[in-house]
Design an enzyme around this catalytic site. Structure first.
Site, mmCIF file in Angstrom:
data_model
loop_
_atom_site.group_PDB
_atom_site.id
_atom_site.type_symbol
_atom_site.label_atom_id
_atom_site.label_comp_id
_atom_site.label_asym_id
_atom_site.label_seq_id
_atom_site.Cartn_x
_atom_site.Cartn_y
_atom_site.Cartn_z
ATOM 1 N N TYR A 142 8.971 31.409 -31.930
ATOM 2 C CA TYR A 142 7.769 30.574 -32.030
ATOM 3 C C TYR A 142 7.525 29.766 -30.756
ATOM 4 O O TYR A 142 6.435 29.273 -30.524
ATOM 5 C CB TYR A 142 7.856 29.618 -33.227
ATOM 6 C CG TYR A 142 7.752 30.320 -34.580
ATOM 7 C CD1 TYR A 142 7.463 31.673 -34.656
ATOM 8 C CD2 TYR A 142 7.926 29.622 -35.753
ATOM 9 C CE1 TYR A 142 7.382 32.313 -35.887
ATOM 10 C CE2 TYR A 142 7.842 30.261 -36.989
ATOM 11 C CZ TYR A 142 7.565 31.601 -37.043
ATOM 12 O OH TYR A 142 7.474 32.241 -38.256
ATOM 13 N N LYS A 193 19.473 39.759 -37.167
ATOM 14 C CA LYS A 193 19.267 41.213 -37.093
ATOM 15 C C LYS A 193 20.047 41.738 -35.894
ATOM 16 O O LYS A 193 19.474 42.203 -34.908
ATOM 17 C CB LYS A 193 17.763 41.519 -36.962
ATOM 18 C CG LYS A 193 16.973 41.282 -38.238
ATOM 19 C CD LYS A 193 17.114 42.399 -39.244
ATOM 20 C CE LYS A 193 16.374 43.634 -38.809
ATOM 21 N NZ LYS A 193 16.603 44.765 -39.753
ATOM 22 N N ASP A 226 17.038 41.205 -43.307
ATOM 23 C CA ASP A 226 16.231 41.972 -44.271
ATOM 24 C C ASP A 226 17.002 42.182 -45.575
ATOM 25 O O ASP A 226 16.463 42.018 -46.678
ATOM 26 C CB ASP A 226 15.767 43.311 -43.679
ATOM 27 C CG ASP A 226 16.893 44.115 -43.059
ATOM 28 O OD1 ASP A 226 17.966 43.542 -42.776
ATOM 29 O OD2 ASP A 226 16.719 45.333 -42.852
ATOM 30 N N ASP A 250 11.677 30.924 -41.665
ATOM 31 C CA ASP A 250 10.325 30.661 -42.162
ATOM 32 C C ASP A 250 10.059 31.534 -43.389
ATOM 33 O O ASP A 250 9.607 31.065 -44.442
ATOM 34 C CB ASP A 250 9.332 30.986 -41.033
ATOM 35 C CG ASP A 250 7.958 30.402 -41.278
ATOM 36 O OD1 ASP A 250 7.768 29.754 -42.317
ATOM 37 O OD2 ASP A 250 7.070 30.614 -40.434
ATOM 38 N N ASP A 254 10.536 30.552 -47.718
ATOM 39 C CA ASP A 254 9.399 30.678 -48.643
ATOM 40 C C ASP A 254 9.757 31.576 -49.822
ATOM 41 O O ASP A 254 9.350 31.316 -50.962
ATOM 42 C CB ASP A 254 8.166 31.244 -47.915
ATOM 43 C CG ASP A 254 7.326 30.133 -47.303
ATOM 44 O OD1 ASP A 254 7.788 28.980 -47.302
ATOM 45 O OD2 ASP A 254 6.212 30.421 -46.824
#
Ligand code: NAD
Length: 371
Positions: A142, A193, A226, A250, A254
């Protein structure tokens, strides 16, 4: 009596309504536990823009930096849609996070037994859930440079974001996660990852080293992000603390949040580095929800996310663990008793408003300390 300085930034929309319920609790807490909280209130977001010309003024920023903890309501709303980008209400929150150097975002996912049936997952998978996602908040893709869209001159453009992490950024978020795990069930799951990203490979290496050298008494496991997303919806109770980067955090936070139902129930905390002398961290506590303009001013907003954010402040800024536990238990009791705001209303329950919900929690809290 120790003085504990709280800065209250109610903000816009339902922010002030929810914050009013925290103020009630602060008063009760000072009364029954002698906790010595001193509060100051200032404007933030659209309200600050209207009155002071900026979404957070320099004076308010100084108050935030001097406070032991900042409680933040919510900002924004259609009234400020046309405001210049750098003065929009959300810019106030971004400046607070940046100037207070809040690099660790904590999002608990707790399933209150009384709300287990509101989850999209089966009761047995979700009941008793209590996990904490620790997301790196100030680095990664970001913020990494270069970050741009360039014209390649052949009718094509190229969009670039840069995922970048330095050693110190991974070390400090890993330490924050291990410290938190030590106050809980002692297990950290690190998600990245590493199979396809160099930053994931290095993240894994640094977290492994910090664990080996400083926290070998705790349990560390690694999971690809994942796969972590799948596990969160398959068997979320396997997790205690999850530590992950800004982007994966992020999304994963959620997902975890929605396991437990309404936005009106979700607290969060953002922590900075520990002060070398006092050991105290700069910290901001806020509900996950926004200013909910559609219900603002109606007295029907659920204040529990804001109240649970205050419970997090008790736990993480003031080490008032007994009081934090009592407040969380008071919330659970009120839900158990059937008192519900509109967003979490269920058959057979009693509908109550914002203020009634705050009163009910305060009463239960007072009763715990008076008995
Ligand atoms: P929102 O979270 O404000 O509302 C989404 C939906 O959830 C609405 O229907 C709302 O009524 C409901 N809801 C939210 N909190 C609730 C509560 N405590 N009790 C009962 N119902 C609740 O998100 P949105 O509608 O996308 O955004 C509204 C404004 O808030 C926008 O200006 C947005 O930019 C801003 N926002 C601010 C923050 C923040 O201050 N941290 C976060 C998200 C959105």
């Amino acid at each position: 009596m120790a003085t504990r300085k709280l800065l209250l930034l109610p903000g816009d929309g339902i922010g002030p309504e929810a914050m009013a319920e925290v103020e009630k609790l602060v008063a009760v807490m000072n009364d029954v536990t002698g906790s010595g909280f001193v509060t100051e209130t200032a404007l933030v977001g659209g309200a600050a823009y209207d009155a002071e010309g900026a979404p957070v003024s320099d004076a308010t920023m100084d108050l935030a930096l001097a406070a032991d903890a900042v409680l933040f309501g919510a900002v924004g709303g259609p009234k400020w849609d046309g405001v210049a980008y750098e003065k929009r209400p959300e810019a106030g929150l971004l400046r607070l996070r940046k100037d207070m150097q809040l690099f660790a975002n904590l999002r608990p996912a707790i399933c209150y037994p009384a709300l287990a049936d509101a989850s999209s997952l089966k009761r047995e998978i979700i009941e008793g859930l209590d996990l904490l996602i620790v997301r790196e908040l100030t680095g990664g893709v970001y913020f990494g440079e270069p970050k741009e869209i360039i014209d390649l001159g052949n009718g094509q453009k190229r969009a670039i974001d840069t995922q970048v992490y330095d050693t110190y950024e991974i070390e400090r978020i890993a330490r924050a996660a291990f410290e938190l795990a030590r106050t809980r069930r002692g297990k950290v799951t690190s998600m990245e990852k590493r199979n396809v990203m160099k930053s994931g490979l290095y993240w894994n290496e640094v977290v492994t080293r910090i664990h080996r050298d400083e926290y070998a008494d705790l349990t560390l496991e690694h999971m690809l992000a994942d796969s972590g997303g799948m596990q969160l919806v398959r068997a979320p109770k396997q997790f205690d603390v999850i530590v992950t980067d800004n982007l994966f955090g992020d999304m994963l936070s959620d997902i975890a949040a929605m396991l437990t139902g309404s936005l009106g129930m979700l607290p969060s905390a953002s922590l900075g580095a520990a002060d070398e002398v006092t050991g105290r961290r700069k910290a901001l506590y806020e509900p996950v929800h926004g200013s909910a303009p559609d219900i603002a001013g109606k007295g029907i907003a659920n204040p529990l996310a804001m109240i649970a954010s205050f419970a997090m402040a008790l736990r993480y800024s003031f080490a008032m663990i007994a009081e934090a536990d009592a407040l969380d238990a008071s919330i659970a009791e009120v839900l158990e008793s059937g008192g519900r705001t509109a967003d979490i209303m269920a058959e057979g329950c009693r509908r109550i408003g914002t203020s009634e919900m705050g009163d009910a929690v305060a009463e239960r809290f007072r009763a715990r300390f008076s008995s």
